[in-house]
Scaffold this motif. Structure first.
Motif, PDB file in Angstrom:
ATOM      1  N   ALA A   1       0.183  -0.626  -0.099  1.00 57.80           N
ATOM      2  CA  ALA A   1       0.139  -0.060   0.307  1.00 57.80           C
ATOM      3  C   ALA A   1       0.550   1.288   0.031  1.00 57.80           C
ATOM      4  CB  ALA A   1      -1.454  -0.116   1.352  1.00 57.80           C
ATOM      5  N   HIS A   2       1.501   0.933   0.358  1.00 52.35           N
ATOM      6  CA  HIS A   2       2.878   2.448   1.228  1.00 52.35           C
ATOM      7  C   HIS A   2       3.491   2.884  -0.550  1.00 52.35           C
ATOM      8  CE1 HIS A   2       6.538   5.301   1.905  1.00 52.35           C
ATOM      9  NE2 HIS A   2       6.117   5.033   2.992  1.00 52.35           N
ATOM     10  N   PHE A   3       3.718   1.818  -1.509  1.00 55.01           N
ATOM     11  CA  PHE A   3       4.134   1.443  -2.152  1.00 55.01           C
ATOM     12  C   PHE A   3       3.375   2.093  -3.158  1.00 55.01           C
ATOM     13  CE2 PHE A   3       3.724  -1.226  -5.839  1.00 55.01           C
ATOM     14  CZ  PHE A   3       3.843  -0.663  -7.178  1.00 55.01           C
ATOM     15  N   LEU A   4       1.789   1.874  -3.464  1.00 56.52           N
ATOM     16  CA  LEU A   4       1.164   2.345  -3.948  1.00 56.52           C
ATOM     17  C   LEU A   4       0.280   3.995  -3.944  1.00 56.52           C
ATOM     18  CD1 LEU A   4      -1.426  -0.660  -4.507  1.00 56.52           C
ATOM     19  CD2 LEU A   4       0.545   0.122  -6.495  1.00 56.52           C
ATOM     20  N   VAL A   5       0.370   3.973  -2.485  1.00 50.41           N
ATOM     21  CA  VAL A   5       0.325   5.758  -2.866  1.00 50.41           C
ATOM     22  C   VAL A   5       1.411   6.367  -2.846  1.00 50.41           C
ATOM     23  CG1 VAL A   5      -0.156   6.932  -0.444  1.00 50.41           C
ATOM     24  CG2 VAL A   5      -1.548   4.884  -0.454  1.00 50.41           C
ATOM     25  N   PHE A   6       2.411   5.964  -3.086  1.00 51.33           N
ATOM     26  CA  PHE A   6       4.282   7.214  -2.739  1.00 51.33           C
ATOM     27  C   PHE A   6       4.217   7.426  -4.186  1.00 51.33           C
ATOM     28  CE2 PHE A   6       3.063   7.774   1.921  1.00 51.33           C
ATOM     29  CZ  PHE A   6       2.920   9.583   1.885  1.00 51.33           C
ATOM     30  N   HIS A   7       4.657   5.700  -4.545  1.00 54.32           N
ATOM     31  CA  HIS A   7       5.565   5.509  -5.278  1.00 54.32           C
ATOM     32  C   HIS A   7       5.031   4.438  -6.444  1.00 54.32           C
ATOM     33  CE1 HIS A   7       8.253   2.950  -3.310  1.00 54.32           C
ATOM     34  NE2 HIS A   7       7.228   3.494  -2.175  1.00 54.32           N
TER      35      HIS A   7
ATOM     36  N   ILE B   1      -4.537 -10.571  -4.021  1.00 50.73           N
ATOM     37  CA  ILE B   1      -3.686  -9.627  -4.169  1.00 50.73           C
ATOM     38  C   ILE B   1      -4.430  -7.880  -5.343  1.00 50.73           C
ATOM     39  CG2 ILE B   1      -1.576  -8.739  -6.098  1.00 50.73           C
ATOM     40  CD1 ILE B   1      -0.498 -11.779  -4.910  1.00 50.73           C
ATOM     41  N   VAL B   2      -5.151  -9.224  -6.187  1.00 44.58           N
ATOM     42  CA  VAL B   2      -5.693  -8.009  -6.897  1.00 44.58           C
ATOM     43  C   VAL B   2      -6.843  -7.513  -6.142  1.00 44.58           C
ATOM     44  CG1 VAL B   2      -8.494  -7.755  -9.079  1.00 44.58           C
ATOM     45  CG2 VAL B   2      -6.336  -9.988  -9.266  1.00 44.58           C
ATOM     46  N   VAL B   3      -7.649  -8.005  -5.149  1.00 47.37           N
ATOM     47  CA  VAL B   3      -8.663  -7.008  -4.219  1.00 47.37           C
ATOM     48  C   VAL B   3      -7.934  -5.930  -3.665  1.00 47.37           C
ATOM     49  CG1 VAL B   3      -9.508  -7.589  -2.289  1.00 47.37           C
ATOM     50  CG2 VAL B   3      -9.911  -8.882  -3.868  1.00 47.37           C
ATOM     51  N   LEU B   4      -6.369  -6.497  -2.896  1.00 46.40           N
ATOM     52  CA  LEU B   4      -5.535  -5.146  -2.356  1.00 46.40           C
ATOM     53  C   LEU B   4      -4.938  -4.547  -3.490  1.00 46.40           C
ATOM     54  CD1 LEU B   4      -4.154  -4.743  -0.433  1.00 46.40           C
ATOM     55  CD2 LEU B   4      -2.362  -5.833  -0.858  1.00 46.40           C
ATOM     56  N   SER B   5      -4.855  -4.693  -4.551  1.00 49.79           N
ATOM     57  CA  SER B   5      -4.719  -3.497  -5.201  1.00 49.79           C
ATOM     58  C   SER B   5      -5.658  -2.776  -5.574  1.00 49.79           C
ATOM     59  CB  SER B   5      -3.861  -4.073  -6.751  1.00 49.79           C
ATOM     60  OG  SER B   5      -2.614  -4.363  -6.588  1.00 49.79           O
ATOM     61  N   GLN B   6      -6.904  -3.486  -5.706  1.00 51.16           N
ATOM     62  CA  GLN B   6      -8.118  -2.557  -6.193  1.00 51.16           C
ATOM     63  C   GLN B   6      -8.653  -1.642  -4.509  1.00 51.16           C
ATOM     64  OE1 GLN B   6      -9.700  -1.079  -8.721  1.00 51.16           O
ATOM     65  NE2 GLN B   6     -10.833  -3.112  -9.533  1.00 51.16           N
ATOM     66  N   LEU B   7      -8.429  -2.224  -3.260  1.00 48.24           N
ATOM     67  CA  LEU B   7      -8.210  -1.663  -2.547  1.00 48.24           C
ATOM     68  C   LEU B   7      -7.520  -0.100  -2.058  1.00 48.24           C
ATOM     69  CD1 LEU B   7      -9.965  -1.420  -0.119  1.00 48.24           C
ATOM     70  CD2 LEU B   7      -7.866  -2.729   1.165  1.00 48.24           C
ATOM     71  N   VAL B   8      -6.498  -0.085  -2.424  1.00 45.62           N
ATOM     72  CA  VAL B   8      -5.464   1.207  -1.924  1.00 45.62           C
ATOM     73  C   VAL B   8      -5.518   1.983  -3.669  1.00 45.62           C
ATOM     74  CG1 VAL B   8      -2.885   1.958  -2.101  1.00 45.62           C
ATOM     75  CG2 VAL B   8      -3.594  -0.522  -1.376  1.00 45.62           C
ATOM     76  N   ALA B   9      -5.922   1.369  -5.049  1.00 45.16           N
ATOM     77  CA  ALA B   9      -5.730   2.585  -5.825  1.00 45.16           C
ATOM     78  C   ALA B   9      -7.569   2.897  -6.079  1.00 45.16           C
ATOM     79  CB  ALA B   9      -5.963   1.504  -7.497  1.00 45.16           C
ATOM     80  N   PHE B  10      -8.601   2.067  -5.762  1.00 45.64           N
ATOM     81  CA  PHE B  10      -9.798   2.899  -5.637  1.00 45.64           C
ATOM     82  C   PHE B  10      -9.852   3.738  -4.128  1.00 45.64           C
ATOM     83  CE2 PHE B  10     -13.212   3.296  -2.612  1.00 45.64           C
ATOM     84  CZ  PHE B  10     -14.212   4.246  -3.454  1.00 45.64           C
ATOM     85  N   LEU B  11      -8.887   3.759  -3.187  1.00 44.22           N
ATOM     86  CA  LEU B  11      -9.005   4.883  -1.982  1.00 44.22           C
ATOM     87  C   LEU B  11      -8.258   6.027  -2.431  1.00 44.22           C
ATOM     88  CD1 LEU B  11      -8.556   2.638   0.988  1.00 44.22           C
ATOM     89  CD2 LEU B  11     -10.605   4.328   0.147  1.00 44.22           C
ATOM     90  N   SER B  12      -7.129   5.533  -3.560  1.00 47.28           N
ATOM     91  CA  SER B  12      -6.828   6.914  -4.489  1.00 47.28           C
ATOM     92  C   SER B  12      -7.499   7.800  -5.369  1.00 47.28           C
ATOM     93  CB  SER B  12      -5.278   6.094  -4.904  1.00 47.28           C
ATOM     94  OG  SER B  12      -4.721   6.038  -3.901  1.00 47.28           O
ATOM     95  N   PHE B  13      -8.605   7.516  -5.802  1.00 52.41           N
ATOM     96  CA  PHE B  13      -9.491   7.827  -6.101  1.00 52.41           C
ATOM     97  C   PHE B  13     -10.487   8.704  -5.309  1.00 52.41           C
ATOM     98  CE2 PHE B  13     -14.184   7.225  -7.510  1.00 52.41           C
ATOM     99  CZ  PHE B  13     -14.716   8.438  -8.377  1.00 52.41           C
ATOM    100  N   GLN B  14     -10.926   7.713  -4.506  1.00 46.24           N
ATOM    101  CA  GLN B  14     -11.987   8.221  -3.188  1.00 46.24           C
ATOM    102  C   GLN B  14     -11.684   9.676  -2.572  1.00 46.24           C
ATOM    103  OE1 GLN B  14     -13.180   5.644   0.075  1.00 46.24           O
ATOM    104  NE2 GLN B  14     -15.332   5.685   0.152  1.00 46.24           N
ATOM    105  N   LEU B  15     -10.452   9.143  -2.033  1.00 44.16           N
ATOM    106  CA  LEU B  15      -9.994  10.413  -1.107  1.00 44.16           C
ATOM    107  C   LEU B  15      -9.942  11.448  -1.637  1.00 44.16           C
ATOM    108  CD1 LEU B  15      -7.922   8.600   0.923  1.00 44.16           C
ATOM    109  CD2 LEU B  15      -9.671   8.959   1.530  1.00 44.16           C
ATOM    110  N   ARG B  16      -9.919  10.885  -3.091  1.00 43.23           N
ATOM    111  CA  ARG B  16      -9.076  12.389  -4.212  1.00 43.23           C
ATOM    112  C   ARG B  16     -10.457  13.137  -4.357  1.00 43.23           C
ATOM    113  NH1 ARG B  16      -4.327   9.940  -4.572  1.00 43.23           N
ATOM    114  NH2 ARG B  16      -3.103  10.807  -4.590  1.00 43.23           N
ATOM    115  N   VAL B  17     -11.067  12.391  -4.789  1.00 45.64           N
ATOM    116  CA  VAL B  17     -13.097  13.154  -4.932  1.00 45.64           C
ATOM    117  C   VAL B  17     -13.368  13.865  -3.525  1.00 45.64           C
ATOM    118  CG1 VAL B  17     -15.895  12.251  -5.301  1.00 45.64           C
ATOM    119  CG2 VAL B  17     -13.674  11.415  -6.804  1.00 45.64           C
ATOM    120  N   VAL B  18     -12.947  13.440  -2.602  1.00 44.18           N
ATOM    121  CA  VAL B  18     -13.832  14.072  -1.551  1.00 44.18           C
ATOM    122  C   VAL B  18     -12.882  15.097  -1.223  1.00 44.18           C
ATOM    123  CG1 VAL B  18     -13.563  13.253   1.249  1.00 44.18           C
ATOM    124  CG2 VAL B  18     -14.410  11.426   0.014  1.00 44.18           C
TER     125      VAL B  18
END
Length: 409
Positions: A140-146, A168-185
């Motif tokens: 998750a840290h890698f996907l969020v920042f780099h 692993i697909v669920v995990l990547s979807q989870l972090v990636a979705f939050l990267s969308f949701q939090l930015r929309v908020v």
């Protein structure tokens, strides 16, 4: 409860509520994506627990400095797995930094390489988290920042910690979705504040990213691209996609379009078909909805700029081609790819790129001045909201493309 409304403090009937309801499909499918990830009615074959999902979500929200979202997930985590509550908070504090940063494949783009923090947790904290959750937080840290530091070894490390392909697909979807949701908020909050001030001049552009010199290379089939390009690329997965002949009606519903069954990318994401279906319908409404708002060319420009800044060569190639097609400004789009997000594309496109990049930074740095600049270039509230959603969505798309495979000519 609509989670974006809850986190953004949107009340029925207020300005943001009306703005969101003008795009009902985007609103509904963003919520369905959240539900598919956090309260799945028909879980995939993997074993990602609710506690793991909320632990990762709390960690990601803390890294984005989104206190309301973090508290919401932490409260649920405390009920589900109280021994992880403080551990996740300490892990996020240890990983706090700013992104995106990372390294490109050997070639002209290495001039833009930026070193940054890799998450390292003390052994005592790792013992509380356990190796499986520890591996998930590293991912998750890698996907969020780099995210541009993607490599197949990151997937192999998850497998070694007990994460199966579906997980692993669920995990990547989870972090990636939050990267969308939090930015929309965050983006909606800034829009609301920005509509209370007078339109203003463009935000002064800063040298946050030094573009690489344009490079002309002859594509070699199967080779990794080392420059941003408008050429059509392939994508090679690092996990096995589902076999086309094994797709069930549930998988096909997740694909939405039957033609996507030919794509290894979508057959891989179909390991979590309910999230994929909601995500695809969100994507289609954000980019294909023809009702007023931001012109299609500029939605694609926002996607290309976001992908350029995050370092996703594949996504940038697809959406640069779309931006060129709809705008008839291929040379300007290519300048964005060659020179980076500081390229001078004219006042309106500069304002769109600047806002997209500011929203893409982690933690995001979109400000009312960006909104004022968009208004000065003639964007109305719906167009600005479309821009927020287009840029936010490609923070989702980039992280899936980068974490699960790699582009090839």
């Amino acid at each position: 409860m609509d989670v974006i409304d809850f986190l953004a403090g949107i009340a029925p009937g207020d300005w943001l509520d009306q703005l969101r309801r003008a795009r009902p499909e985007t609103r509904a499918q963003a919520q369905r994506s959240h539900e598919a990830l956090f309260t799945p009615t028909a879980p995939v074959a993997g074993q990602v627990s609710r506690a793991e999902r909320h632990a990762v979500a709390a960690f990601v929200s803390l890294l984005h400095q989104q206190a309301e979202a973090a508290d919401w997930h932490l409260q649920l985590l405390q009920e589900l797995s109280p021994h992880w509550f403080e551990a996740v908070r300490h892990a996020a504090a240890a990983g706090a930094t700013q992104g995106p940063y990372g390294h490109f494949p050997a070639g002209p783009l290495t001039a833009e390489d930026q070193d940054g923090t890799a998450l390292q947790l003390p052994q005592a904290l790792r013992a509380v988290l356990g190796e499986r959750l520890h591996a998930a937080l590293l991912h998750a840290h890698f996907l969020v920042f780099h995210p541009r530091d993607a490599e197949p070894q990151r997937v192999r490390a998850l497998e070694a910690a007990g994460w199966q392909a579906d997980d692993i697909v669920v995990l990547s979807q989870l972090v990636a979705f939050l990267s969308f949701q939090l930015r929309v908020v965050d983006g909606l909050r800034v829009l609301a504040a920005g509509w209370q001030v007078e339109p203003g001049p463009a935000v002064r552009r800063t040298a946050s990213q030094q573009g690489a010199a344009a490079a002309v290379a002859t594509p070699v089939p199967g080779a990794e691209p080392v420059v941003f390009t408008q050429a059509e690329l392939q994508w090679q997965p690092w996990l096995a996609p589902l076999d086309e002949g094994a797709l069930t009606p549930r998988h096909l519903d997740g694909l939405v379009d039957a033609s996507r069954a030919k794509s290894p990318y979508f057959r891989l994401l179909a390991r979590d078909p309910d999230t994929l279906g909601a995500r695809t319908r969100t994507d289609k409404d954000i980019f294909y909805n023809p009702a007023a708002g931001l012109p299609r060319a500029e939605r694609e420009l926002a996607a290309a700029a976001t992908s350029r800044y995050n370092g996703c060569i594949y996504c940038a190639s697809v959406h640069a081609r779309f931006a060129s097609h709809f705008s008839h400004r291929k040379d300007d789009v290519q300048r964005l790819l060659d020179e980076g997000v500081q390229a001078d594309l004219g006042a309106r496109w500069n304002a769109i790129v600047d806002a997209s990049v500011a929203l893409t930074a982690t933690p995001q740095r979109l400000e009312v001045a960006h909104v004022a600049a968009l208004r000065a270039q003639g964007l109305d509230a719906q167009a600005a909201a479309d821009l927020v959603h287009a840029a936010a969505f490609f923070n989702w798309a980039n992280r899936l493309m980068l974490s699960l495979g790699a582009p090839r000519y």
